[in-house]
Scaffold this motif. Structure first.
Motif, PDB file in Angstrom:
ATOM      1  N   TYR A 165       0.844  -1.207   0.000  1.00 59.54           N
ATOM      2  CA  TYR A 165       0.000   0.000   0.000  1.00 59.54           C
ATOM      3  C   TYR A 165       0.877   1.254   0.000  1.00 59.54           C
ATOM      4  O   TYR A 165       1.048   1.903   1.032  1.00 59.54           O
ATOM      5  CB  TYR A 165      -0.939  -0.007   1.220  1.00 59.54           C
ATOM      6  N   PRO A 166       1.424   1.600  -1.175  1.00 56.55           N
ATOM      7  CA  PRO A 166       2.368   2.728  -1.233  1.00 56.55           C
ATOM      8  C   PRO A 166       1.738   4.091  -0.951  1.00 56.55           C
ATOM      9  O   PRO A 166       2.445   5.060  -0.703  1.00 56.55           O
ATOM     10  CB  PRO A 166       2.930   2.662  -2.656  1.00 56.55           C
ATOM     11  N   GLU A 167       0.404   4.148  -0.974  1.00 60.26           N
ATOM     12  CA  GLU A 167      -0.272   5.451  -0.834  1.00 60.26           C
ATOM     13  C   GLU A 167      -0.539   5.866   0.613  1.00 60.26           C
ATOM     14  O   GLU A 167      -1.269   6.823   0.845  1.00 60.26           O
ATOM     15  CB  GLU A 167      -1.631   5.413  -1.565  1.00 60.26           C
ATOM     16  N   LEU A 168      -0.018   5.139   1.587  1.00 64.82           N
ATOM     17  CA  LEU A 168      -0.339   5.451   2.991  1.00 64.82           C
ATOM     18  C   LEU A 168       0.086   6.877   3.365  1.00 64.82           C
ATOM     19  O   LEU A 168       1.174   7.321   3.011  1.00 64.82           O
ATOM     20  CB  LEU A 168       0.356   4.469   3.937  1.00 64.82           C
ATOM     21  N   ASP A 169      -0.791   7.553   4.104  1.00 58.69           N
ATOM     22  CA  ASP A 169      -0.466   8.896   4.612  1.00 58.69           C
ATOM     23  C   ASP A 169       0.247   8.827   5.962  1.00 58.69           C
ATOM     24  O   ASP A 169       1.086   9.666   6.279  1.00 58.69           O
ATOM     25  CB  ASP A 169      -1.754   9.719   4.794  1.00 58.69           C
ATOM     26  N   TYR A 170      -0.144   7.834   6.754  1.00 55.13           N
ATOM     27  CA  TYR A 170       0.417   7.690   8.111  1.00 55.13           C
ATOM     28  C   TYR A 170       0.681   6.223   8.402  1.00 55.13           C
ATOM     29  O   TYR A 170       0.023   5.338   7.864  1.00 55.13           O
ATOM     30  CB  TYR A 170      -0.562   8.213   9.183  1.00 55.13           C
ATOM     31  N   MET A 171       1.623   6.014   9.310  1.00 54.49           N
ATOM     32  CA  MET A 171       1.867   4.676   9.829  1.00 54.49           C
ATOM     33  C   MET A 171       1.962   4.804  11.352  1.00 54.49           C
ATOM     34  O   MET A 171       2.688   5.655  11.871  1.00 54.49           O
ATOM     35  CB  MET A 171       3.178   4.148   9.260  1.00 54.49           C
ATOM     36  N   PHE A 172       1.182   3.973  12.050  1.00 54.20           N
ATOM     37  CA  PHE A 172       1.180   3.989  13.516  1.00 54.20           C
ATOM     38  C   PHE A 172       1.846   2.724  14.059  1.00 54.20           C
ATOM     39  O   PHE A 172       1.546   1.621  13.598  1.00 54.20           O
ATOM     40  CB  PHE A 172      -0.260   4.049  14.058  1.00 54.20           C
ATOM     41  N   ALA A 173       2.734   2.900  15.035  1.00 60.19           N
ATOM     42  CA  ALA A 173       3.366   1.759  15.702  1.00 60.19           C
ATOM     43  C   ALA A 173       3.447   2.083  17.187  1.00 60.19           C
ATOM     44  O   ALA A 173       3.456   3.252  17.581  1.00 60.19           O
ATOM     45  CB  ALA A 173       4.769   1.531  15.140  1.00 60.19           C
ATOM     46  N   SER A 174       3.488   1.051  18.003  1.00 55.26           N
ATOM     47  CA  SER A 174       3.651   1.290  19.444  1.00 55.26           C
ATOM     48  C   SER A 174       5.144   1.466  19.754  1.00 55.26           C
ATOM     49  O   SER A 174       5.999   1.030  18.987  1.00 55.26           O
ATOM     50  CB  SER A 174       3.071   0.125  20.244  1.00 55.26           C
ATOM     51  N   VAL A 175       5.431   2.113  20.883  1.00 54.60           N
ATOM     52  CA  VAL A 175       6.838   2.301  21.262  1.00 54.60           C
ATOM     53  C   VAL A 175       7.084   1.830  22.692  1.00 54.60           C
ATOM     54  O   VAL A 175       6.350   2.173  23.611  1.00 54.60           O
ATOM     55  CB  VAL A 175       7.308   3.776  21.074  1.00 54.60           C
ATOM     56  N   GLY A 176       8.119   1.004  22.842  1.00 46.94           N
ATOM     57  CA  GLY A 176       8.576   0.538  24.159  1.00 46.94           C
ATOM     58  C   GLY A 176      10.075   0.732  24.185  1.00 46.94           C
ATOM     59  O   GLY A 176      10.588   1.784  24.525  1.00 46.94           O
ATOM     60  N   GLY A 177      10.810  -0.295  23.732  1.00 51.09           N
ATOM     61  CA  GLY A 177      12.270  -0.173  23.628  1.00 51.09           C
ATOM     62  C   GLY A 177      12.719   0.672  22.448  1.00 51.09           C
ATOM     63  O   GLY A 177      13.849   1.133  22.405  1.00 51.09           O
ATOM     64  N   GLY A 178      11.823   0.848  21.455  1.00 55.15           N
ATOM     65  CA  GLY A 178      12.124   1.744  20.340  1.00 55.15           C
ATOM     66  C   GLY A 178      12.630   1.084  19.061  1.00 55.15           C
ATOM     67  O   GLY A 178      12.821   1.756  18.051  1.00 55.15           O
ATOM     68  N   GLY A 179      12.841  -0.233  19.085  1.00 60.88           N
ATOM     69  CA  GLY A 179      13.351  -0.921  17.892  1.00 60.88           C
ATOM     70  C   GLY A 179      12.361  -0.916  16.740  1.00 60.88           C
ATOM     71  O   GLY A 179      12.723  -0.622  15.593  1.00 60.88           O
ATOM     72  N   LEU A 180      11.105  -1.224  17.044  1.00 56.75           N
ATOM     73  CA  LEU A 180      10.071  -1.248  16.006  1.00 56.75           C
ATOM     74  C   LEU A 180       9.833   0.155  15.450  1.00 56.75           C
ATOM     75  O   LEU A 180       9.766   0.350  14.234  1.00 56.75           O
ATOM     76  CB  LEU A 180       8.759  -1.812  16.554  1.00 56.75           C
ATOM     77  N   LEU A 181       9.724   1.140  16.333  1.00 56.01           N
ATOM     78  CA  LEU A 181       9.442   2.506  15.892  1.00 56.01           C
ATOM     79  C   LEU A 181      10.586   3.039  15.032  1.00 56.01           C
ATOM     80  O   LEU A 181      10.349   3.615  13.961  1.00 56.01           O
ATOM     81  CB  LEU A 181       9.202   3.421  17.103  1.00 56.01           C
ATOM     82  N   ALA A 182      11.818   2.836  15.460  1.00 57.15           N
ATOM     83  CA  ALA A 182      12.975   3.325  14.682  1.00 57.15           C
ATOM     84  C   ALA A 182      13.017   2.647  13.315  1.00 57.15           C
ATOM     85  O   ALA A 182      13.228   3.310  12.287  1.00 57.15           O
ATOM     86  CB  ALA A 182      14.269   3.077  15.448  1.00 57.15           C
ATOM     87  N   GLY A 183      12.788   1.336  13.279  1.00 59.97           N
ATOM     88  CA  GLY A 183      12.791   0.611  12.008  1.00 59.97           C
ATOM     89  C   GLY A 183      11.681   1.077  11.091  1.00 59.97           C
ATOM     90  O   GLY A 183      11.866   1.211   9.869  1.00 59.97           O
ATOM     91  N   THR A 184      10.514   1.353  11.669  1.00 60.16           N
ATOM     92  CA  THR A 184       9.359   1.825  10.901  1.00 60.16           C
ATOM     93  C   THR A 184       9.652   3.191  10.275  1.00 60.16           C
ATOM     94  O   THR A 184       9.321   3.449   9.118  1.00 60.16           O
ATOM     95  CB  THR A 184       8.106   1.899  11.811  1.00 60.16           C
ATOM     96  N   ILE A 185      10.310   4.063  11.037  1.00 61.33           N
ATOM     97  CA  ILE A 185      10.692   5.389  10.529  1.00 61.33           C
ATOM     98  C   ILE A 185      11.669   5.253   9.354  1.00 61.33           C
ATOM     99  O   ILE A 185      11.504   5.892   8.311  1.00 61.33           O
ATOM    100  CB  ILE A 185      11.320   6.243  11.661  1.00 61.33           C
ATOM    101  N   LEU A 186      12.675   4.394   9.500  1.00 57.13           N
ATOM    102  CA  LEU A 186      13.658   4.202   8.425  1.00 57.13           C
ATOM    103  C   LEU A 186      12.981   3.692   7.155  1.00 57.13           C
ATOM    104  O   LEU A 186      13.280   4.146   6.046  1.00 57.13           O
ATOM    105  CB  LEU A 186      14.753   3.221   8.868  1.00 57.13           C
ATOM    106  N   ALA A 187      12.048   2.746   7.327  1.00 54.11           N
ATOM    107  CA  ALA A 187      11.348   2.183   6.160  1.00 54.11           C
ATOM    108  C   ALA A 187      10.448   3.225   5.509  1.00 54.11           C
ATOM    109  O   ALA A 187      10.395   3.339   4.276  1.00 54.11           O
ATOM    110  CB  ALA A 187      10.532   0.967   6.578  1.00 54.11           C
ATOM    111  N   ALA A 188       9.727   3.993   6.328  1.00 56.44           N
ATOM    112  CA  ALA A 188       8.828   5.030   5.784  1.00 56.44           C
ATOM    113  C   ALA A 188       9.635   6.069   5.004  1.00 56.44           C
ATOM    114  O   ALA A 188       9.234   6.500   3.917  1.00 56.44           O
ATOM    115  CB  ALA A 188       8.041   5.687   6.915  1.00 56.44           C
TER     116      ALA A 188
END
Length: 311
Positions: A165-188
């Protein structure tokens, strides 16, 4: 981090992980007033996104390092992820695990071939036990969220979602240790020109929210949240990525997490853990500001103790 780098990480871990499905729900679209696309990492091997980062971290070790094994400290999902990833690749995994970790989690780690060493249930004891294992075995320590190869691996979930789905405006992820959120930011950043990343965090463990305000890594005195996967804090590898890349962090209350978890179970007929519900709870809290937008939500995992449900 460019597109081709993340693509090569993806190609490397691909034989060991699932490409997880993306689900939609007409009813949840109506409730949230946005178009939701759920990336279902609850269907990942061992039940959570952490399989991706664990696999990538082990595959990036030298043959000599792999021969001595890997070690981490974790009470839950990363313990399981590292154990299964290590087993798939043919490497030993040692886990420093708090004595009071749920038996169901210990059993899962043992089932995946992990070697458990129990310790007292606090961060210092966990780190000390992991250090001891390192000295005895020569195993390489892999941090659950503050390791750059772990972060790159976690980013492949968002990468798959943006490929679908390349047209996404936003991506939401939960944050704890920060690994998922940081990876999600890099991918976005690598795979979209316009997709903004927003995080959800329990108000009862709001260290990332406070870190963003103060500009330095903050800690929690107490972490009394049902989202047990989000009780850890950020690290020096992921915080700089989060600080510059996250649009905002939205705090959600315990009752909101429970209600949203229930909503996903009842309406989507899938099992998610409380930490996953935090991401959708943040969408609902923020819905006035994103009305009508296309929104990706990373459902981080589905490892729930069903004898101990909050509803």
């Amino acid at each position: 981090m460019n597109k081709s780098h993340l693509q090569s990480v993806y190609n490397q871990i691909k034989p060991y992980v699932h490409r997880t499905p993306v689900l939609t729900s007409q009813l949840l679209n109506e409730i949230s007033q946005v178009k939701l696309f759920f990336k279902c990492e609850n269907f990942q091997k061992m039940g959570a996104f952490k399989m991706r980062g664990a696999t990538n971290a082990i595959l990036n070790l030298t043959k000599e390092q792999q021969s001595k094994g890997v070690v981490t400290h974790s009470s839950g999902n990363f313990a399981q992820a590292l154990s299964l990833a290590a087993k798939s690749i043919g490497v030993k995994a040692y886990i420093a695990m708090p004595k009071n970790a749920p038996q169901v989690k210990k059993n899962a780690v043992l089932g995946y071939g992990g070697i458990i060493r129990e310790c007292e249930p606090n961060t210092l004891a966990r780190e000390a036990e992991a250090n001891k294992i390192q000295k005895e075995t020569g195993a390489t320590f892999i941090h659950p969220s503050n390791d750059i190869n772990v972060i790159y691996g976690q980013g492949t979930a968002a990468m798959e979602l943006l490929e679908d789905y390349p047209e996404l405006d936003y991506m939401f992820a939960s944050v704890g240790g920060g690994g998922l959120l940081a990876g999600t930011i890099l991918a976005a950043n690598a795979f979209s020109n316009s997709c903004k990343v927003i995080a959800g965090e329990p108000a009862n463990a709001d260290d990332a929210y406070r870190s963003l305000i103060s500009g330095k890594i903050e800690f929690n005195q107490t972490t009394n949240t049902i989202a047990d996967g989000l009780r850890t804090n950020l690290g020096d590898k992921n915080f700089p990525i989060i600080k510059t890349g996250v649009e905002r962090i939205i705090l959600v209350e315990e009752n909101e997490i429970i209600e949203v978890m229930k909503l996903i179970w009842e309406r989507m007929k899938i099992i998610v853990e409380p930490s996953s519900a935090v991401a959708l709870a943040a969408v609902l809290k923020h819905k006035k500001n994103i009305k009508g937008k296309k929104v990706g939500v990373i459902l981080s995992g589905g490892n729930v103790d069903i004898s101990n449900l909050p509803f």
